[in-house]
Design an enzyme around this catalytic site. Structure first.
Site, mmCIF file in Angstrom:
data_model
loop_
_atom_site.group_PDB
_atom_site.id
_atom_site.type_symbol
_atom_site.label_atom_id
_atom_site.label_comp_id
_atom_site.label_asym_id
_atom_site.label_seq_id
_atom_site.Cartn_x
_atom_site.Cartn_y
_atom_site.Cartn_z
ATOM 1 N N SER A 54 0.813 -1.221 0.000
ATOM 2 C CA SER A 54 0.000 0.000 0.000
ATOM 3 C C SER A 54 0.847 1.273 0.000
ATOM 4 C CB SER A 54 -0.927 0.011 1.220
ATOM 5 O OG SER A 54 -1.814 -1.076 1.201
ATOM 6 N N GLN A 87 -2.841 -5.811 15.808
ATOM 7 C CA GLN A 87 -2.697 -4.512 16.471
ATOM 8 C C GLN A 87 -1.815 -4.545 17.707
ATOM 9 O OE1 GLN A 87 -6.427 -2.526 17.204
ATOM 10 N NE2 GLN A 87 -7.060 -2.629 15.057
ATOM 11 N N HIS A 109 -12.531 -0.154 16.206
ATOM 12 C CA HIS A 109 -13.162 -1.326 16.813
ATOM 13 C C HIS A 109 -12.540 -1.479 18.197
ATOM 14 C CE1 HIS A 109 -15.047 -5.111 17.460
ATOM 15 N NE2 HIS A 109 -14.052 -5.892 17.070
ATOM 16 N N GLY A 135 -14.935 0.341 4.190
ATOM 17 C CA GLY A 135 -14.211 1.550 3.845
ATOM 18 C C GLY A 135 -14.621 2.180 2.530
ATOM 19 N N ASP A 192 -20.716 -5.928 18.203
ATOM 20 C CA ASP A 192 -20.150 -6.151 16.880
ATOM 21 C C ASP A 192 -19.816 -7.626 16.683
ATOM 22 O OD1 ASP A 192 -19.029 -4.680 14.406
ATOM 23 O OD2 ASP A 192 -17.388 -6.000 14.989
ATOM 24 N N GLU A 196 -21.682 -10.163 14.028
ATOM 25 C CA GLU A 196 -20.929 -10.872 12.993
ATOM 26 C C GLU A 196 -20.959 -12.381 13.194
ATOM 27 O OE1 GLU A 196 -17.003 -9.301 13.032
ATOM 28 O OE2 GLU A 196 -17.546 -7.404 12.089
#
Length: 257
Positions: A54, A87, A109, A135, A192, A196
């Protein structure tokens, strides 16, 4: 008691003036946050790992790109937008050593904060702005002059300005156009995951299977039943996701699939 919903008139984008925002990660959410903030006039840099695919794309889209450690060192606000499972390691190695008193650490999140995988120092703010859409939708809605509903939460308010800064960030990515719904890291994480893992990945699939089996047992054509149960359900869910309701006094959040 209903949670408070914040809109554009409740936010002050100028609070971000003079502050450098580091977006860590340039994937689905990362590119949307970064581009929307840049278009809102904010000072944004990108933090990636060496060799990231990226890196070139972010530079081509007008950003200065650094390693995550260098970006964190330069920034006043650090938004972590890489996969949850990555993370904690990245935070420990690249972000924690470069945090300064009064910085704001942000998440989209609450998983790593709620479950204690990341434990920020006491002298920084910890907040969340969580768009309820992928996104590309966050970006396209912003470009269309609209916005994506977001959740906002404050886990740690060292400066006394954490919520105001988070609201400004939410405005910067376009979320305040649709509404920023106040919540907590715990509630966002648990609901969340439930949505999911239980509703989407478990409940919806189980419902389609049960419908198919019931109708086939009753003698209906299995091929037709696949269309009427699985395929129709998929198309209807997609339609719901594209038609999220934004009502000024009654915000309805439909999480995009």
């Amino acid at each position: 008691m209903a949670n408070k919903i914040f809109y554009q008139e409740d936010c002050n984008l100028s609070l971000l003036d003079g502050k450098k925002i580091a977006i860590i990660g340039y994937g689905s959410q990362g590119h949307a946050h970064a581009l929307n903030l840049k278009d809102s006039g904010c000072d944004v840099i990108i933090g990636l790992y060496e060799g990231s695919k990226s890196w070139k794309r972010a530079e081509e889209q007008g950003f200065k790109v650094y390693t995550a450690a260098e970006a964190a060192k330069q920034a006043d606000i650090i938004m972590i937008l890489i996969n949850d499972e990555l993370q904690a390691k990245l935070y420990k190695e690249s972000i924690e050593p470069n945090l300064e008193e009064g910085n704001m650490l942000m998440f989209a999140h609450g998983f790593n904060i709620h479950f204690g995988c990341i434990k920020p120092p006491k002298n920084v703010d910890v907040t969340m702005i969580a768009p309820k859409a992928p996104g590309h939708t966050v970006r396209s809605e912003y470009q269309a002059g609209k916005g994506t509903p977001c959740l906002i939460a404050v886990e740690q308010d060292y400066t006394g300005k954490a919520q105001d800064l988070a609201l400004a960030y939410g405005l910067g990515i376009g979320g305040a156009r649709a509404g920023l719904l106040e919540t907590t890291f715990r509630v966002e994480t648990e609901t969340d995951l439930f949505g999911e893992q239980a509703v989407l990945c478990g409940g919806v699939c189980a419902l389609m299977q049960a419908g198919f089996e019931t109708l086939v047992e009753a003698g209906y054509d299995p091929t037709v039943m696949v269309i009427d149960t699985a395929d129709s359900s998929k198309r209807n869910v997609t339609l719901l996701a594209k038609n999220t309701v934004h009502a000024k006094d009654d915000l309805v959040l439909i999480e995009s699939i």
